[in-house]
Structure formats: structure tokens, C-alpha cells
Design an enzyme around this catalytic site. Sequence first.
Site, mmCIF file in Angstrom:
data_model
loop_
_atom_site.group_PDB
_atom_site.id
_atom_site.type_symbol
_atom_site.label_atom_id
_atom_site.label_comp_id
_atom_site.label_asym_id
_atom_site.label_seq_id
_atom_site.Cartn_x
_atom_site.Cartn_y
_atom_site.Cartn_z
ATOM 1 C CG PHE A 24 -1.841 1.236 1.193
ATOM 2 C CD1 PHE A 24 -3.108 1.140 0.632
ATOM 3 C CD2 PHE A 24 -1.429 2.484 1.657
ATOM 4 C CE1 PHE A 24 -3.949 2.241 0.548
ATOM 5 C CE2 PHE A 24 -2.265 3.590 1.579
ATOM 6 C CZ PHE A 24 -3.530 3.461 1.025
ATOM 7 C CG ASP A 55 5.617 4.084 1.574
ATOM 8 O OD1 ASP A 55 5.586 4.754 2.630
ATOM 9 O OD2 ASP A 55 4.627 3.938 0.830
ATOM 10 C CE LYS A 94 -0.655 6.166 7.194
ATOM 11 N NZ LYS A 94 -2.076 6.131 7.474
#
Lengths: 449, 449
Positions: B181, B290, B321
Site C-alpha cells: 500500500f 516507503d 502520518k
Amino acid sequence: FDYDGPSMKTTVPGPRSQLFVLLLNFVFSQNVGAVNFFCNYEESRGNYLVDVDGNRMLDVYTQISSIPIGYNHPALLKLMTNPNNLSTFVNRPALGILPPENFPDKLTESLLSIAPSGMSRVQTMACGSCSNENAYKAMFIWYRNKERGQSGPSAEDISSCMVNQGPGCPDLSILSFTGAFHGRTLGCLATTHSKVIHKLDVPSFDWPIAPFPRLQYPLEEFSRENAQEEARCLEEVEDLIVKWRQKGKPVAGIVIEPIQAEGGDNHASADFFIRLRRIAAKHGCAFHVDEVQTGGGCTGKFWAHEHWGSDDPADIVSFSKKLLTGGYYHKEPYRIFNTWMGDPSKNLFLCEVLNVIRRENLLEEVARSGKALINGLYELQAQYPGLLSRARGQGTFCAIDVRDDATRPLCVILGGCGDRSIRFRPALVFKEYHVHLFLNIFNDVLTQF
Amino acid sequence: FDYDGPSMKTTVPGPRSQLFVLLLNFVFSQNVGAVNFFCNYEESRGNYLVDVDGNRMLDVYTQISSIPIGYNHPALLKLMTNPNNLSTFVNRPALGILPPENFPDKLTESLLSIAPSGMSRVQTMACGSCSNENAYKAMFIWYRNKERGQSGPSAEDISSCMVNQGPGCPDLSILSFTGAFHGRTLGCLATTHSKVIHKLDVPSFDWPIAPFPRLQYPLEEFSRENAQEEARCLEEVEDLIVKWRQKGKPVAGIVIEPIQAEGGDNHASADFFIRLRRIAAKHGCAFHVDEVQTGGGCTGKFWAHEHWGSDDPADIVSFSKKLLTGGYYHKEPYRIFNTWMGDPSKNLFLCEVLNVIRRENLLEEVARSGKALINGLYELQAQYPGLLSRARGQGTFCAIDVRDDATRPLCVILGGCGDRSIRFRPALVFKEYHVHLFLNIFNDVLTQF
Ligand code: FES
């Protein structure tokens, strides 16, 4: 709370700005290629941007059109001192799953209170790019739902999409226009055609690109020629829709700016947009109006598309910049999701910005100063035909083309200007007084040529 | 400043949450499909999320892993009351052209102070998606520059890119992994393969997808089997790189999460990542790690890739985040630009978050509570083999698979959990005490089966 006028202490970038650039570049190895100068945002106020060398400039560019009511507006500062608001800044929620208590209220107060005609749904996002990316996804999903009718996705849809293949990842396209700018993430970038530097070396989609009308200004004086040019472009749009359908890459949606901004301030008539919207409907394509740069009041109406006078202007309207939060209005629910889905602290600011716009009648002010600005530009253009041309605009969203070497001295007192044109993107608090201030300075510069 | 423990007043979603959902859905026509419940963020504190019905829940999911030091941390509230900081919130700059005076300082204090080994450059962005989108663009540009050598772009490059065609828009690819993802904008989405619902109906790129190792847990107990599985996957990576080069769509970069998060908390060994990075280098592909979900301390180190023990872990590391601002670290300067290029107000918070992490030794705390958590999960799993399986984790970034019907009652006291697994994404202030609190509650629930 505004300053009296510009005040220059050094050339720009001044010595402190230059030092900061060197520091950032050589000490911290950071990329500084695009930096104009460093700013003192604490000291900036209203229409004036102050730099680290103490230069105070009349800002007609406002952080690429993203400061709605000027720097350090008292109403926004006050909002920050309200203890009830602290938690919104400190705890950024995953809005899609755990919205805050005041979310319905704040949405009604802010984005829903300015919804474009015929649109009741809004999805907040965090910037112009994710607004457009997700608007495109919404159009693709809508298009496929329409094709499938009652039946859900097939087993083949489901298995193929996980490996990026059709039919699950369908060969659909978005039709865009030459000179368009819709953002720089890969989906947006496939519909952006303003500058080589944006596009070069990045893989893209084979999507249709129609000519945006190249009109002659002032629009009223060339209405016959312009109407012809617009008709030619619309014809091309229909041809491309048919061609891409035959290619097996049907056009799911058409995306367009009401005024092409980054592509050079290109306008088109209300009639053009209304006919384009009709073509979209006729061919079963969604119609997406990108108001990221034009929305928020700078054209004298809250949305530039309001100038078309249509009560059903679009299927999707996206926004960001002056609205502080990104997002898009739409008509149908779609499965769009990400971590933050926007940022309620920006929405809080937007509520206050809208209060100020209403209380201070800023849309009327913009219409008034816009008129003064465009008339002033027409006059100067008549006076200096060798230096100036193609003055154009709506509200204060104006531009004028300038002979190359004539723009440079202006950059000294304006917060940034382009290569061959000066684009006006002032805040909504840019009054007639500021227009005349600008025109006087501009005239002084022009007499030196 | 934390609460003593959870306190439930109603079932969840409670009557007020349900009312708000109805309001938002039927009165305001908004999309509420994913809403869990409405929150009272003012009353939430530390590890406890309070909802609008007065329920106080132990939050192990923290807004999809994006609340670094708990709700309403006093240090962050204090920062908001400092008048020197107001202007940063109120005047969001176009960071790429007009950075604020304190930008070099704040960058050194925040992102540069935690730069991954071997990386000195950082580009701020606003979310995980634009961080990855722009990281991909940087890899494409890097790859094409390498191919071109000394010579600049050709006339054909320049003309073709404006119409989305090669060679200007080259047929380059990014290699990603099954279960990955990396975001939901179109570029990111072409490398995301976690759920059908993310991908269905959205056009994509024909890019290679390698298998992510499917390991057996606990990793130490299955090291031989797992090493075989990892070797198989690495072989497949090399095959795909060769195959896509032959297809005329060379792999410019490889992107991978150090722990696959949305794809189901899938781990791999340090050896796997180090060998993968070597394969990337061997074939001239950039290596992009990532860390949008893994970065920020939740694995017990600031970056999950630090567990690999490599001093040259990657060419690009992206984040968002828990770091509040998005962005990516890199080694070479590229022409990446957009309006905001991040948000200095988030950077301001990040500075303070890093202060708190250092002052309170939160990385050590995470390592400690992580150990307690995984050991507790192992014990429960041994006790309830029919209900629980595959406990796994690093730091507090843990997960355990749960028989379908057993998860539901837990959602009542945890701020959200998945279908078949409970994923732990607590804040860095989740102490051993909270681990035991959770384990006790969990045990109570399990005894009911
Ligand atoms: S793509 Fe919009 S904030 Fe990241």
C-alpha cells in the site's frame, strides 16, 4: 490593519535572503532552485509581504493565489487564541472514520454554505492535487457503475484490478485541454499541459487533449472571431471523444478550468462552457470544473463558473488554495478514502474567512477593484502599445503581457511575476486604493522604457 | 495527563454518534460509509479517545497511525499558545518560492535531525500520497538523466511530453509488491495492491508486481523456510526487472514498505531488504523505502529500516502520518514543485514531537512496551490456538489474526480494528501499563468464546 504602501530597503533578493539561500543550499544541501526570497511572515500584513531584509512589497501574487484575506488578518489571529479551537489544531483526525463532533456544523457553516448550484455533496481533501486525483477517480467509478448497470463487478474485474490490468483497471480516459494545469501527481499530470518542465520524464496516460480556444482580447471587440475559434475547439472535442471511444479508451470525464491559470490566463466565453457541458452530457462523460485557482472570490463571484449563469454548471467542482482546504463538490456518493481526508483546522480558518468575506462585502469589493484594474491596464496598454498587450481578466483575476525586459523592475515591488506576463492574484482585500497604487508604480516603470 | 483506563457508557456507535451519522447522511447528503463514530477530541487525552457519547476507549489505532504522542499532549497545546507561532498557522506560504525566515532552522531541528543514514536532503510534502507521487517522479527524472548523460532533453523529448507521449513521457515503471500500500492517487495506486476496493475501476499502469514474501511467524522459529521464501521472491524481482526491460518499460525504481501495513502486517528479514537493495543497484533501479506508516518511532527505532543495520539503506525514504508533515529524503536534487510543498505549521508540531520523544525516551519505551505486547500476544495465542494465530510485530507495530467473530467485542474498547486481524498502531506514549491493560481486556473477551 494594512500598511500605507510598499517600502524598499534593498534590491530583491536582498543580502539576508541571499545568505539564507546559500545556507540552505550549501550547508543543508537543500534544493533552492525556485526560491524568490525569504519572508518575514510575522511582519507581513494585509496586501503587503515583508521579506527578511525589511522590504515591504505589494503582493499581487499571494503565495500562488492561496492567501484569501491577506496576511495576518485579525479575525484569523483571534481564532487562534480561542481555547476551544486548540484541539482542532493539535489532534488531526482521520476524518473519514472518526470525525469530530462539530464536523456537520462546520461543514454547513463553511463548504456547504457556498456549494455550487445543483451540488449538495462535498468531499474535503488536503490540496488541489488530491482534490483532482480523487475527482477523476470518482468519475471513473461513476462511469463504470453506469456501464455495469445493476450488476456488480465481475470476478474478472476483481482479479484483474489487483494486477493493474483491465477490465478491473479499465482503459478509461479524461479529456483535458492544451495549456491546462490540474496538478502534478501522475493522474493530474496526465491532464496538465502548461509547461515542459512539469511533464518531462514522467510516464503518462494516452488521454485525449483538445485545443483550448485561443481568443483575442478584449473579448467584446472580437466576439465574431472568438465565437469561430470556440466552435472549432468544441468540434475537436466531439471528434476526440468519438476517436478515443473507437480506440477503446472511452472518455469518462472532461476536466477544464473556467480560466486557464498556469497556462497563461486564457479565457473563454460562458457560451463555450455551456456548450461544452452539453457535449459532455450528450456523450455520457462527466463534466469536472477545476476551480482550484479560480474559486474563492477572486473573479468577483465566489466561483468563476457562476459567470456562466447556468444552474447546472457541472457534475464535479474541485477547489483548494484560497479555500485553505482542498476538496470537491459532487452529486453522487463514491468510495473515496484516504488517511486524513482533509484537515479540519483548515476548515476552521475557512469558516472565518467566509465570515470576513460576507461581513466586509469582499466579493463586491473585488468586482469594483477588478474593474479599476482592467480599465487601468487597458489605458496603459493603449499608452504603451510596444510594451503591453492582451490585457484580460475577470474580477482581480487579471493578466497583461509585457515585453520581456520590462517585467524585471516590477518584480522588485510585486511579490513575484512571470516571464512574459504579469498575472494578478491579489487577496480579496485588494481594494481600489491598491489598484491605483499598483497602476502608478507600473506607469513609473513603463516611462523608463 | 493520561486517563486511568477505558470507561464505556453505551455500545459503540452510541446514540449520539448514530444521530450525527443520520444528520450528515440525510440532512447534508454526505458520504458516511466509513464513519466508525463521532469523537470528542477536546476530551480525548493521551492513549484515550473519547466519543460523543462519553465513551472513553483505549486507542491502539490512533487515527490510522497518525497521532505520534497521544491526544492533546501538553507540549503541543503549549506551542499553540506561544504568540510567536501564530503567524505560521495563519499564513501558509508557498514554501518552494517564499520560505519563512525560520525555515532553515526548523528544518535542522526537525527533519534533518532524524535523517536516515546517508541522506542529507529532504523535501517536505503535505501527505503520504504526494510524498510517494513525487518520490516516483524524482526516480523517473533521475533515471532519464542517467540515460541521457551529458546531453539535455532532445527536441523530441520536449514536444512529445506535452501530449503525454514518449520519449518525453517515457514508458518507465516502478516495481512494487503484492499486498503493498503506497497511497491512492493514480501513480501511487499503480503500486498499491492491498484491497480490491482501492483499485477497482481506476485506470492504471502496466508495471511489474513482485511477490512479497509470505513468512511464517514467529520468524525465528521458521528461519529456514522463510529464507527460502525470501529467496524465491528476490529471484522473481530480478526476473521481472529483466522482463520489463525487454518489454520496453524499464524499472526506474523499486518501492517497498519495511513492514507491509495495510496489506496485513507482513514482515520480512533484514537480509531480504539488504539483498533487494543490492538487486536494485545492480540493475540501475532506484530503491525507495516507503516509511509512511512505519516511520516515527513505532517500531522502537525512528525508522523501521534502521533494524536492517545498513548505513546505505535506500535512495529515497518517504514519510508522513506520525511525522505530521509528509515528505521524502533523497540524495540528489530534482525539479519537484507544487503550490504548498508541505505546511510549516505541521513542521512546527513535529519539532515539538521530537523534543518530547527525546525528553521522555519514547523510543526505549516503545521497545519495552513492544516486547511486553508481543510476548503477551504469544501467550494468549498459545492459550487460545483456535481463536488466535500469527502474532507478529516490531516495537508496538504488532498484529495478530483473530477468528472472525472474536474481533467484534474488542472493537468496543479499541479505537477500530480490522476484519480478521487486530493491528496495533498505538501512540509512542503507549506504555507497558497500557499493554497490560489491553491484554487483560483481550483475555476477558477471549474467555467468553
Ligand atoms: S496529495 Fe494532496 S496533500 Fe498530498
